[in-house]
Write an enzyme that holds these catalytic residues in place. Structure first.
Site, PDB file in Angstrom:
ATOM      1  N   HIS A 181       0.055   6.690   9.190  1.00 27.35           N
ATOM      2  CA  HIS A 181       1.458   6.800   9.610  1.00 27.35           C
ATOM      3  C   HIS A 181       1.449   6.454  11.104  1.00 27.35           C
ATOM      4  O   HIS A 181       1.548   7.340  11.963  1.00 27.35           O
ATOM      5  CB  HIS A 181       1.958   8.214   9.367  1.00 27.35           C
ATOM      6  CG  HIS A 181       3.455   8.371   9.457  1.00 27.35           C
ATOM      7  ND1 HIS A 181       4.294   7.366   9.930  1.00 27.35           N
ATOM      8  CD2 HIS A 181       4.270   9.428   9.145  1.00 27.35           C
ATOM      9  CE1 HIS A 181       5.537   7.800   9.900  1.00 27.35           C
ATOM     10  NE2 HIS A 181       5.550   9.036   9.430  1.00 27.35           N
ATOM     11  N   ARG A 193       7.946   2.619   3.663  1.00 23.72           N
ATOM     12  CA  ARG A 193       7.198   3.837   3.338  1.00 23.72           C
ATOM     13  C   ARG A 193       6.897   3.792   1.844  1.00 23.72           C
ATOM     14  O   ARG A 193       7.780   3.504   1.043  1.00 23.72           O
ATOM     15  CB  ARG A 193       7.997   5.097   3.673  1.00 23.72           C
ATOM     16  CG  ARG A 193       7.351   6.367   3.116  1.00 23.72           C
ATOM     17  CD  ARG A 193       8.005   7.634   3.630  1.00 23.72           C
ATOM     18  NE  ARG A 193       7.568   7.904   5.004  1.00 23.72           N
ATOM     19  CZ  ARG A 193       7.657   9.110   5.575  1.00 23.72           C
ATOM     20  NH1 ARG A 193       8.146  10.132   4.906  1.00 23.72           N
ATOM     21  NH2 ARG A 193       7.265   9.280   6.812  1.00 23.72           N
ATOM     22  N   LYS A 224      12.983  -0.115 -12.753  1.00 23.82           N
ATOM     23  CA  LYS A 224      13.209  -0.897 -13.974  1.00 23.82           C
ATOM     24  C   LYS A 224      11.983  -1.747 -14.320  1.00 23.82           C
ATOM     25  O   LYS A 224      12.046  -2.574 -15.231  1.00 23.82           O
ATOM     26  CB  LYS A 224      14.440  -1.806 -13.790  1.00 23.82           C
ATOM     27  CG  LYS A 224      15.704  -1.030 -13.459  1.00 23.82           C
ATOM     28  CD  LYS A 224      16.853  -1.970 -13.119  1.00 23.82           C
ATOM     29  CE  LYS A 224      18.076  -1.174 -12.661  1.00 23.82           C
ATOM     30  NZ  LYS A 224      19.187  -2.066 -12.228  1.00 23.82           N
ATOM     31  N   THR A 246      12.046  10.246   9.509  1.00 21.72           N
ATOM     32  CA  THR A 246      11.479   8.925   9.779  1.00 21.72           C
ATOM     33  C   THR A 246      12.500   7.827   9.513  1.00 21.72           C
ATOM     34  O   THR A 246      12.662   6.905  10.317  1.00 21.72           O
ATOM     35  CB  THR A 246      10.211   8.691   8.935  1.00 21.72           C
ATOM     36  OG1 THR A 246       9.268   9.735   9.200  1.00 21.72           O
ATOM     37  CG2 THR A 246       9.568   7.360   9.289  1.00 21.72           C
TER      38      THR A 246
END
Length: 316
Positions: free
Chosen positions: A136, A108, A86, A59
């Site tokens: 999707h 994504r 983080k 993809t």
């Protein structure tokens, strides 16, 4: 052309005429990509950022290639090594992106709804490259294009979607798209991998391959999504293949000219027999990969047209 969206977040949001428009343009790009000198300037001067919070090969590569063929400046952000690790929130990431002024953002994400949330916080067009178990959309569109090119139409076909329906955003997007285009849909799989209430979706549900594949025009196999499974959904891969893996013997229940599809990556000998997957007379798996580039080119092209038509600083 009939395409009114400012983002591509789901198939559910699209009208059938918008699907038709996108596939028609994809068809042109598919033919163009098979010729030498297949570049375009449709995205010239625009910046495309690919932001993948989940690992992907086909993809990501497909979106990157699509953007470059259209003349965009393309940047891939490795979110596995980003500020998210983080402690930065998704909203803060959106604000950071806004300061960079991208035009197209491809996302994504492992959580359903995260891409839509980002789309509400950024001043650019957003494309959903898969979010959790939600959708999707470009995969469903490339599947639709593959079917239309193989069968000459995308309506009144019998399509069997087989395997891990419960964890598949690909299945969900295909159910939306193929249903909008008036096809007969069958879901086949063990009861543990069929979502509760699936029979209320306007589909037929089977736990027997011979019954579900009877006279099917299209057989779409799905990957077992072990990374999304919490518990034992199947006795073993060997037993799963025996009952639900597609091989030449099971395929005989479908029509003689039925095509075989799989969104990849494939687990050969689990979801599908390797010889059948490579059978150029039945398998359209490699064509799906090829159509993925064309569909993503068309989607970004159409979104960019709407972006350029908007008043300065305002999204359509």
């Amino acid at each position: 052309m009939a395409f009114r969206q400012k983002h591509l977040l789901s198939i559910e949001q699209l009208h059938p005429d918008e699907i038709q428009t996108l596939l028609d343009l994809s068809d042109k790009y598919a033919d163009q990509n098979r010729k030498s000198g297949h570049g375009s300037s449709a995205l010239a001067g625009l910046t495309q950022v690919n932001m993948f919070f989940e690992n992907s090969t086909r993809t990501l590569a497909s979106f990157e290639l699509a953007g470059k063929r259209l003349g965009a400046t393309v940047m891939n952000m490795s979110m596995q090594a980003s500020s998210i690790k983080k402690g930065e929130t998704l909203i803060d990431t959106a604000l950071t992106l806004n300061a960079m002024h991208p035009d197209l953002l491809v996302v994504r994400h492992p959580h359903s709804g995260a891409v839509e949330l980002l789309s509400e916080k950024v001043n650019c067009a957003v494309l959903n490259a898969g979010d959790g178990r939600h959708e999707h959309p470009t995969q469903a569109l490339l599947d639709a294009l593959t079917i239309r090119r193989a069968k000459g139409r995308l309506h009144r076909l019998t399509v069997a979607i087989c395997g891990d329906i419960a964890h598949s955003r690909v299945a969900r997007s295909n159910i939306h798209l193929l249903g909008k285009m008036e096809n007969r849909l069958r879901l086949i799989g063990p009861p543990t991998l069929i979502p509760p209430g699936a029979s209320d979706w306007g589909v037929e549900v089977y736990d027997n391959m011979a019954e579900g594949l009877k006279d099917a025009d299209v057989v779409m196999m799905l990957r077992l999504q072990k990374e999304r499974m919490d518990g034992a959904f199947i006795p073993s891969e060997r037993e799963y293949y025996h009952r639900y893996g597609l091989d030449a013997d099971k395929l005989r229940a479908a029509k003689d000219d039925a095509i075989v599809m799989h969104p990849g990556p494939m687990n050969r000998g689990v979801e599908i027999d390797g010889t059948l997957a490579d059978d150029i007379n039945r398998s359209h798996i490699q064509e799906q990969v090829e159509m993925g580039v064309a569909v993503r080119m068309a989607a970004m092209d159409l979104l960019a047209r709407n972006l350029r038509q908007a008043p300065t600083g305002v999204m359509v």
